[in-house]
Design an enzyme around this catalytic site. Sequence first.
Site, PDB file in Angstrom:
ATOM      1  N   GLU A 116      -5.503   9.932  -0.991  1.00 42.13           N
ATOM      2  CA  GLU A 116      -5.844   9.263  -2.253  1.00 42.13           C
ATOM      3  C   GLU A 116      -6.996   8.296  -2.019  1.00 42.13           C
ATOM      4  O   GLU A 116      -7.384   8.035  -0.875  1.00 42.13           O
ATOM      5  CB  GLU A 116      -4.618   8.514  -2.803  1.00 42.13           C
ATOM      6  CG  GLU A 116      -3.549   9.453  -3.344  1.00 42.13           C
ATOM      7  CD  GLU A 116      -2.359   8.740  -3.954  1.00 42.13           C
ATOM      8  OE1 GLU A 116      -1.940   9.142  -5.024  1.00 42.13           O
ATOM      9  OE2 GLU A 116      -1.850   7.787  -3.352  1.00 42.13           O
ATOM     10  N   HIS A 243      -5.960   2.322 -13.526  1.00 39.49           N
ATOM     11  CA  HIS A 243      -6.032   3.629 -12.871  1.00 39.49           C
ATOM     12  C   HIS A 243      -7.160   4.408 -13.526  1.00 39.49           C
ATOM     13  O   HIS A 243      -7.242   4.479 -14.751  1.00 39.49           O
ATOM     14  CB  HIS A 243      -4.703   4.372 -13.024  1.00 39.49           C
ATOM     15  CG  HIS A 243      -4.563   5.517 -12.077  1.00 39.49           C
ATOM     16  ND1 HIS A 243      -5.345   6.655 -12.183  1.00 39.49           N
ATOM     17  CD2 HIS A 243      -3.763   5.701 -11.003  1.00 39.49           C
ATOM     18  CE1 HIS A 243      -5.011   7.486 -11.201  1.00 39.49           C
ATOM     19  NE2 HIS A 243      -4.059   6.935 -10.479  1.00 39.49           N
ATOM     20  N   ARG A 290      -9.731   2.348  -6.360  1.00 43.36           N
ATOM     21  CA  ARG A 290      -9.578   2.457  -7.812  1.00 43.36           C
ATOM     22  C   ARG A 290     -10.415   1.494  -8.620  1.00 43.36           C
ATOM     23  O   ARG A 290     -10.882   1.826  -9.700  1.00 43.36           O
ATOM     24  CB  ARG A 290      -8.124   2.152  -8.158  1.00 43.36           C
ATOM     25  CG  ARG A 290      -7.313   3.355  -8.036  1.00 43.36           C
ATOM     26  CD  ARG A 290      -5.916   3.089  -8.398  1.00 43.36           C
ATOM     27  NE  ARG A 290      -5.198   4.169  -7.765  1.00 43.36           N
ATOM     28  CZ  ARG A 290      -3.915   4.219  -7.607  1.00 43.36           C
ATOM     29  NH1 ARG A 290      -3.165   3.239  -8.051  1.00 43.36           N
ATOM     30  NH2 ARG A 290      -3.358   5.235  -7.028  1.00 43.36           N
ATOM     31  N   HIS A 351      -2.567  -0.177 -15.005  1.00 42.99           N
ATOM     32  CA  HIS A 351      -1.636   0.576 -14.161  1.00 42.99           C
ATOM     33  C   HIS A 351      -0.738  -0.321 -13.308  1.00 42.99           C
ATOM     34  O   HIS A 351       0.445  -0.060 -13.157  1.00 42.99           O
ATOM     35  CB  HIS A 351      -2.476   1.484 -13.259  1.00 42.99           C
ATOM     36  CG  HIS A 351      -1.688   2.419 -12.395  1.00 42.99           C
ATOM     37  ND1 HIS A 351      -0.853   3.380 -12.921  1.00 42.99           N
ATOM     38  CD2 HIS A 351      -1.604   2.543 -11.043  1.00 42.99           C
ATOM     39  CE1 HIS A 351      -0.298   4.061 -11.928  1.00 42.99           C
ATOM     40  NE2 HIS A 351      -0.721   3.557 -10.781  1.00 42.99           N
ATOM     41  N   ARG A 386      -4.807  -3.127  -5.195  1.00 40.49           N
ATOM     42  CA  ARG A 386      -3.841  -2.394  -4.369  1.00 40.49           C
ATOM     43  C   ARG A 386      -4.403  -1.051  -3.907  1.00 40.49           C
ATOM     44  O   ARG A 386      -4.968  -0.293  -4.702  1.00 40.49           O
ATOM     45  CB  ARG A 386      -2.574  -2.150  -5.179  1.00 40.49           C
ATOM     46  CG  ARG A 386      -1.564  -1.271  -4.486  1.00 40.49           C
ATOM     47  CD  ARG A 386      -0.319  -1.155  -5.322  1.00 40.49           C
ATOM     48  NE  ARG A 386      -0.550  -0.456  -6.547  1.00 40.49           N
ATOM     49  CZ  ARG A 386      -0.328   0.849  -6.735  1.00 40.49           C
ATOM     50  NH1 ARG A 386       0.104   1.604  -5.740  1.00 40.49           N
ATOM     51  NH2 ARG A 386      -0.541   1.405  -7.900  1.00 40.49           N
TER      52      ARG A 386
HETATM   53  P1  FAD Z   1      10.150  -0.826 -11.625  1.00 37.13           P
HETATM   54  O1  FAD Z   1      10.296   0.476 -10.982  1.00 37.13           O
HETATM   55  O2  FAD Z   1       9.249  -0.928 -12.773  1.00 37.13           O
HETATM   56  O3  FAD Z   1      11.601  -1.310 -12.079  1.00 37.13           O
HETATM   57  C1  FAD Z   1      11.770  -2.469 -12.863  1.00 37.13           C
HETATM   58  C2  FAD Z   1      13.161  -2.444 -13.441  1.00 37.13           C
HETATM   59  O4  FAD Z   1      13.451  -3.705 -14.044  1.00 37.13           O
HETATM   60  C3  FAD Z   1      13.353  -1.406 -14.543  1.00 37.13           C
HETATM   61  O5  FAD Z   1      14.607  -0.824 -14.353  1.00 37.13           O
HETATM   62  C4  FAD Z   1      13.345  -2.242 -15.821  1.00 37.13           C
HETATM   63  O6  FAD Z   1      14.049  -1.671 -16.882  1.00 37.13           O
HETATM   64  C5  FAD Z   1      14.034  -3.500 -15.315  1.00 37.13           C
HETATM   65  N1  FAD Z   1      13.779  -4.709 -16.117  1.00 37.13           N
HETATM   66  C6  FAD Z   1      12.580  -5.216 -16.473  1.00 37.13           C
HETATM   67  N2  FAD Z   1      12.761  -6.351 -17.187  1.00 37.13           N
HETATM   68  C7  FAD Z   1      14.107  -6.553 -17.269  1.00 37.13           C
HETATM   69  C8  FAD Z   1      14.923  -7.538 -17.886  1.00 37.13           C
HETATM   70  N3  FAD Z   1      14.409  -8.548 -18.612  1.00 37.13           N
HETATM   71  N4  FAD Z   1      16.271  -7.441 -17.774  1.00 37.13           N
HETATM   72  C9  FAD Z   1      16.829  -6.405 -17.094  1.00 37.13           C
HETATM   73  N5  FAD Z   1      16.106  -5.429 -16.510  1.00 37.13           N
HETATM   74  C10 FAD Z   1      14.756  -5.513 -16.587  1.00 37.13           C
HETATM   75  N6  FAD Z   1       3.062   3.477  -6.637  1.00 37.13           N
HETATM   76  C11 FAD Z   1       3.004   4.121  -5.445  1.00 37.13           C
HETATM   77  O7  FAD Z   1       3.169   3.508  -4.397  1.00 37.13           O
HETATM   78  N7  FAD Z   1       2.770   5.472  -5.425  1.00 37.13           N
HETATM   79  C12 FAD Z   1       2.595   6.208  -6.543  1.00 37.13           C
HETATM   80  O8  FAD Z   1       2.412   7.406  -6.481  1.00 37.13           O
HETATM   81  C13 FAD Z   1       2.629   5.542  -7.792  1.00 37.13           C
HETATM   82  N8  FAD Z   1       2.419   6.226  -8.941  1.00 37.13           N
HETATM   83  C14 FAD Z   1       2.578   5.586 -10.131  1.00 37.13           C
HETATM   84  C15 FAD Z   1       2.470   6.309 -11.313  1.00 37.13           C
HETATM   85  C16 FAD Z   1       2.709   5.699 -12.538  1.00 37.13           C
HETATM   86  C17 FAD Z   1       2.592   6.479 -13.804  1.00 37.13           C
HETATM   87  C18 FAD Z   1       3.047   4.315 -12.574  1.00 37.13           C
HETATM   88  C19 FAD Z   1       3.310   3.627 -13.881  1.00 37.13           C
HETATM   89  C20 FAD Z   1       3.113   3.581 -11.396  1.00 37.13           C
HETATM   90  C21 FAD Z   1       2.886   4.204 -10.180  1.00 37.13           C
HETATM   91  N9  FAD Z   1       2.990   3.494  -8.987  1.00 37.13           N
HETATM   92  C22 FAD Z   1       2.900   4.152  -7.793  1.00 37.13           C
HETATM   93  C23 FAD Z   1       3.382   2.092  -8.981  1.00 37.13           C
HETATM   94  C24 FAD Z   1       4.883   1.989  -8.664  1.00 37.13           C
HETATM   95  O9  FAD Z   1       5.554   3.025  -9.339  1.00 37.13           O
HETATM   96  C25 FAD Z   1       5.484   0.676  -9.086  1.00 37.13           C
HETATM   97  O10 FAD Z   1       4.688  -0.391  -8.663  1.00 37.13           O
HETATM   98  C26 FAD Z   1       6.871   0.529  -8.461  1.00 37.13           C
HETATM   99  O11 FAD Z   1       7.650   1.644  -8.796  1.00 37.13           O
HETATM  100  C27 FAD Z   1       7.521  -0.733  -8.956  1.00 37.13           C
HETATM  101  O12 FAD Z   1       8.866  -0.716  -8.582  1.00 37.13           O
HETATM  102  P2  FAD Z   1       9.790  -1.929  -8.984  1.00 37.13           P
HETATM  103  O13 FAD Z   1      11.153  -1.619  -8.503  1.00 37.13           O
HETATM  104  O14 FAD Z   1       9.158  -3.195  -8.571  1.00 37.13           O
HETATM  105  O15 FAD Z   1       9.742  -1.953 -10.593  1.00 37.13           O
HETATM  106  C1  SIN Z   2      -1.312   8.191  -8.457  1.00 37.56           C
HETATM  107  O1  SIN Z   2      -0.580   9.143  -8.200  1.00 37.56           O
HETATM  108  O2  SIN Z   2      -2.509   8.301  -8.700  1.00 37.56           O
HETATM  109  C2  SIN Z   2      -0.714   6.840  -8.496  1.00 37.56           C
HETATM  110  C3  SIN Z   2      -0.599   6.319  -7.139  1.00 37.56           C
HETATM  111  C4  SIN Z   2      -0.401   4.843  -7.142  1.00 37.56           C
HETATM  112  O3  SIN Z   2      -0.404   4.203  -8.185  1.00 37.56           O
HETATM  113  O4  SIN Z   2      -0.283   4.298  -6.045  1.00 37.56           O
END
Ligand code: FAD
Ligand code: SIN
Length: 522
Positions: A116, A243, A290, A351, A386
């Site tokens: 990537e 993104h 990015r 993103h 990032r």
């Molecule tokens: P999240 O997975 O967002 O979880 C947050 C949780 O908190 C959710 O369950 C939500 O409902 C809950 N929540 C929020 N507010 C409250 C509240 N007030 N009360 C109770 N619950 C609450 N990163 C990579 O490293 N590789 C990738 O390939 C990649 N691809 C991505 C593709 C997309 C489309 C997106 C959007 C992001 C991508 N990312 C990627 C980024 C990565 O997915 C996120 O940064 C990571 O998953 C965040 O994880 P987290 O557990 O911190 O938060």
């Molecule tokens: C992607 O698959 O392009 C997202 C990867 C990331 O957000 O790290």
Amino acid sequence: MRHSDYLIIGSGIAGLSLSIKLAEKYPEKKITVVTKTSEEESNTRYAQGGIAVVLDMVTDSFDKHIEDTLRAGGGLSDPEVVKMVVQEAPNRLKEMIEWGAAFDTNPSGKLDLGKEGGHSEKRIVHHKDITGYEMAQALIQRNDELKNVTVYEHFFAVELITEHHLPHREYDKNNINCYGAYVFNRKTLEVEIFEADYSILATGGIGQVYQYTTNPKVATGDGIAMAYRAKAQVQDLEFVQFHPTALYEPRKSPAFLISEAVRGFGAHLVHSDGERFVFKYDERGELASRDIVARAIDAEMKIKGVEHVFLDCTHLDKEEFLKHFPNIYEKCLSTGIDLFKDYIPVVPAAHYVAGGIKVDLNGQTTINRLYASGEVSRTGLHGANRLASNSLLEALVYSHHIFLDIVNRDMRTDFPEIPEWNDDGMVYQRELALINHSRHELRQLMSNYVAIVRSDIRLERALKRLKLIWEETEELYEKSKLSVPLCELRNLVGVAYLMIKQSKAQKSNAGGFYNIDLDSDV
Ligand code: FAD
Ligand code: SIN
């Protein structure tokens, strides 16, 4: 009142990987996870590209991954944090596999590594183009097997409970303690006290503050806003990652992502006439980091007066492509695009936020007994931008560190009496439409004035317009019974305020932050 030893707010990778570890280590302890919609819904679930891990020690090395992360971060990452996260990656990946996540392998049986933007080597471990979904399912299943984890779905955390909520209690503003959270039960419409020895914010990102974002509806910055109101330190919110390649579907929210791994696989960014343009901006072309690619697209869209550019996959090997990206292929087809024949229209979309609640190497915030992990936190790994696929990794590493730290900490011997949530005299909101209008206005204003390219005048305008929305929202909040849309709006306004304020304070351009009044060269 519900008591637990550990209260985890959020059911993404940060929250669920921590609950597994705590539950396995302490079968006698009570671990509570609250999540505002279903357990499945999170940013994690939508992750496509994968997780960055150095596995091939012949061509790759930890040093290269460290160097790439530092370079992407625009010189603002913390080298100690970067080294720690990169070096722990293989062990955290191993645990994910033990918990049941399956990753793609190549014909020799080894994990298949993708590439990537910003990565000098192939090191992205993935499960087709639905890596997040695969990881989330494994985490949910493992949690379900553990008897001492209770997941409360459709419970929305409203406020962290600190001394501020306790009656007649003098306290030192530099020594605040967290006692749990007030949580809104979406079924009964009551606010309940979730008391806990230790609380962990794992609430994810802020994408919904923008009109065009890859983030699902739950990404409303609740954890950051709550922590700020509780007086935790919050940092680096000016560094937002856009993104480069979200599918152009103007009325769709969230925007569907076309993974960067597709460019890593050889796709080109082009104009409608097939002209490639990113090399004008960076010698790495489509695989520059990015911030650079998103800014290049933004500049080209302005020069050409167009609403999107295109991603050209027409020259790629069909069979291999379908093996790696079946979901992207199907999604494009469902919108009438056969990507082996047609260019895919793409635009940048908000993103990821590199900043958040400031934590130390153990994930500890500046409030006692409150930790933060995942996108909600600011660890110092990402600096100003990032590196792709470093965030799933960061969440796993920091949740592990929280686990290691928490197990050495004392449990409370007594709790103060926590007052019930008081909504006497408050009324149910009769016009949800007003809240929706404000949310819409806010997202538009952030997209117009606080997006990829900023300026002093844009930031000033943003602040002025936000003030009105803030006043109206606070007025509503003070006289209304709680509702999730109102709480989310209040949190989005709070986060937007911090983003604008921190953007105004930022005096040099780096990574995801670019203000034309600081540097007029681009
Ligand atoms: P999240 O997975 O967002 O979880 C947050 C949780 O908190 C959710 O369950 C939500 O409902 C809950 N929540 C929020 N507010 C409250 C509240 N007030 N009360 C109770 N619950 C609450 N990163 C990579 O490293 N590789 C990738 O390939 C990649 N691809 C991505 C593709 C997309 C489309 C997106 C959007 C992001 C991508 N990312 C990627 C980024 C990565 O997915 C996120 O940064 C990571 O998953 C965040 O994880 P987290 O557990 O911190 O938060
Ligand atoms: C992607 O698959 O392009 C997202 C990867 C990331 O957000 O790290």
